[in-house]
Motif scaffolding. Structure first.
Motif, PDB file in Angstrom:
ATOM      1  N   GLU A 143       0.800  -1.260  -0.105  1.00  0.00           N
ATOM      2  CA  GLU A 143      -0.035  -0.095  -0.009  1.00  0.00           C
ATOM      3  C   GLU A 143       0.865   1.159   0.116  1.00  0.00           C
ATOM      4  N   GLU A 144       1.827   1.321   0.945  1.00  0.00           N
ATOM      5  CA  GLU A 144       2.470   2.508   0.849  1.00  0.00           C
ATOM      6  C   GLU A 144       3.252   3.086  -0.142  1.00  0.00           C
ATOM      7  N   ALA A 145       4.123   1.825  -0.667  1.00  0.00           N
ATOM      8  CA  ALA A 145       4.879   2.111  -2.006  1.00  0.00           C
ATOM      9  C   ALA A 145       4.318   2.409  -3.180  1.00  0.00           C
ATOM     10  N   ARG A 146       2.971   1.821  -3.381  1.00  0.00           N
ATOM     11  CA  ARG A 146       2.090   2.064  -4.551  1.00  0.00           C
ATOM     12  C   ARG A 146       1.382   3.456  -4.304  1.00  0.00           C
ATOM     13  N   ARG A 147       1.057   3.794  -3.245  1.00  0.00           N
ATOM     14  CA  ARG A 147       0.444   5.093  -2.848  1.00  0.00           C
ATOM     15  C   ARG A 147       1.417   6.262  -3.240  1.00  0.00           C
ATOM     16  N   GLU A 148       2.770   6.197  -2.757  1.00  0.00           N
ATOM     17  CA  GLU A 148       3.645   7.051  -3.052  1.00  0.00           C
ATOM     18  C   GLU A 148       4.022   7.301  -4.497  1.00  0.00           C
ATOM     19  N   ARG A 149       4.062   6.213  -5.054  1.00  0.00           N
ATOM     20  CA  ARG A 149       4.307   6.092  -6.575  1.00  0.00           C
ATOM     21  C   ARG A 149       3.191   6.832  -7.286  1.00  0.00           C
ATOM     22  N   LEU A 150       1.845   6.530  -6.828  1.00  0.00           N
ATOM     23  CA  LEU A 150       1.066   7.240  -7.594  1.00  0.00           C
ATOM     24  C   LEU A 150       0.970   8.861  -7.368  1.00  0.00           C
ATOM     25  N   LEU A 151       1.305   9.283  -5.981  1.00  0.00           N
ATOM     26  CA  LEU A 151       1.121  10.440  -5.802  1.00  0.00           C
ATOM     27  C   LEU A 151       2.311  11.355  -6.547  1.00  0.00           C
ATOM     28  N   ARG A 152       3.472  10.784  -6.852  1.00  0.00           N
ATOM     29  CA  ARG A 152       4.561  11.353  -7.296  1.00  0.00           C
ATOM     30  C   ARG A 152       4.072  11.465  -9.053  1.00  0.00           C
ATOM     31  N   VAL A 153       3.332  10.386  -9.536  1.00  0.00           N
ATOM     32  CA  VAL A 153       2.849  10.752 -10.889  1.00  0.00           C
ATOM     33  C   VAL A 153       1.835  11.820 -10.953  1.00  0.00           C
ATOM     34  N   VAL A 154       1.087  11.585  -9.899  1.00  0.00           N
ATOM     35  CA  VAL A 154      -0.263  12.923  -9.995  1.00  0.00           C
ATOM     36  C   VAL A 154       0.566  14.358 -10.043  1.00  0.00           C
ATOM     37  N   LYS A 155       1.799  14.436  -9.138  1.00  0.00           N
ATOM     38  CA  LYS A 155       2.247  15.710  -9.395  1.00  0.00           C
ATOM     39  C   LYS A 155       3.159  16.025 -10.419  1.00  0.00           C
ATOM     40  N   ARG A 156       3.561  15.086 -11.039  1.00  0.00           N
ATOM     41  CA  ARG A 156       4.183  15.392 -12.590  1.00  0.00           C
ATOM     42  C   ARG A 156       3.264  15.554 -13.457  1.00  0.00           C
ATOM     43  N   ALA A 157       2.173  14.678 -13.554  1.00  0.00           N
ATOM     44  CA  ALA A 157       0.997  15.057 -14.437  1.00  0.00           C
ATOM     45  C   ALA A 157       0.825  16.520 -14.519  1.00  0.00           C
ATOM     46  N   VAL A 158       0.581  16.995 -13.150  1.00  0.00           N
ATOM     47  CA  VAL A 158      -0.074  18.526 -12.957  1.00  0.00           C
ATOM     48  C   VAL A 158       1.000  19.321 -13.397  1.00  0.00           C
ATOM     49  N   ARG A 159       2.130  19.282 -13.090  1.00  0.00           N
ATOM     50  CA  ARG A 159       3.119  20.000 -13.513  1.00  0.00           C
ATOM     51  C   ARG A 159       3.076  20.096 -15.040  1.00  0.00           C
ATOM     52  N   MET A 160       3.162  18.891 -15.667  1.00  0.00           N
ATOM     53  CA  MET A 160       3.291  18.816 -17.123  1.00  0.00           C
ATOM     54  C   MET A 160       2.183  19.633 -17.640  1.00  0.00           C
ATOM     55  N   LEU A 161       0.931  19.505 -17.251  1.00  0.00           N
ATOM     56  CA  LEU A 161      -0.057  20.085 -17.898  1.00  0.00           C
ATOM     57  C   LEU A 161      -0.082  21.737 -17.797  1.00  0.00           C
ATOM     58  N   ASN A 162       0.540  22.215 -16.458  1.00  0.00           N
ATOM     59  CA  ASN A 162       0.803  23.635 -16.332  1.00  0.00           C
ATOM     60  C   ASN A 162       1.969  24.170 -16.818  1.00  0.00           C
TER      61      ASN A 162
END
Length: 210
Positions: free
Chosen positions: A181-200
């Motif tokens: 759970e912890e590893a998958r969650r942290e990986r997904l949170l990193r992807v969300v941050k990168r996706a938002v930065r890419m869109l911005n």
């Protein structure tokens, strides 16, 4: 807010008692669920008799309507506090906003509201009373405050980045991971941050995965 939410003859003592009832309702909605949290259980959690509870809320509908307003006010206060915080030196504004909203999603008012939204799918009374609070939060809080937190503009690209971050985080908070759970969650949170930065169009991020 009308007389059903705040009676015209309410005294300071009565208002304190109502607040205690609504705090108990919010906590129980978050802990055991909307349907399991009966009026009798809420009265007991507020240290009141059933008769005293009925004095303040004669029906389930009255209690639910007041509880939604109470929970929404608590969510707004938490959101305002989060929106007033500033990123630490060297931390991207969008990353800061995502971390802040992720933390908010685990606060009792947000958990309780999420439970009400889930229960409203099959409860017409609850769905009807919840609609205005959902709209207000979507427009005033997430729409304006979250957009300001990520320091994004108002065009469709930035609105999409905000919505992507918001709804992915909300879905992640409600998801049930059964392993790592912890590893998958942290990986997904990193992807969300990168996706938002890419869109911005922030920085030189071109890949979602590290």
């Amino acid at each position: 807010m009308d007389a059903r939410t705040y009676p015209a003859k309410a005294t300071p003592k009565s208002l304190r008692t109502r607040a205690r009832i609504l705090d108990a309702a919010m906590r129980l909605f978050a802990e055991i669920g909307y349907h399991a949290a009966t009026n009798a259980m809420i009265a007991d959690a507020a240290h009141l008799t059933r008769g005293a509870m009925l004095y303040h809320f004669a029906t389930r509908e009255e209690l639910v309507e007041a509880a939604i307003a109470h929970i929404e006010l608590a969510r707004a206060r938490l959101f305002e506090k989060a929106a007033s915080s500033t990123p630490a030196p060297g931390v991207d504004a969008s990353d800061h906003a995502i971390d802040a909203y992720w933390a908010l999603l685990h606060e009792i008012p947000f958990v309780a509201f999420g439970e009400l939204e889930a229960a409203a799918r099959t409860d017409p009374m609850l769905r009807e009373r919840l609609a205005s609070a959902q709209s207000a939060f979507d427009h005033a809080q997430v729409g304006d405050r979250f957009g300001a937190m990520v320091q994004a503009g108002a065009d469709p690209r930035f609105q999409t980045s905000r919505d992507l971050g918001r709804f992915l985080l909300e879905g992640l908070a409600k998801g049930a991971m059964t392993y790592d759970e912890e590893a998958r969650r942290e990986r997904l949170l990193r992807v969300v941050k990168r996706a938002v930065r890419m869109l911005n169009r922030k920085g030189d991020v071109h890949e979602l995965l590290d």
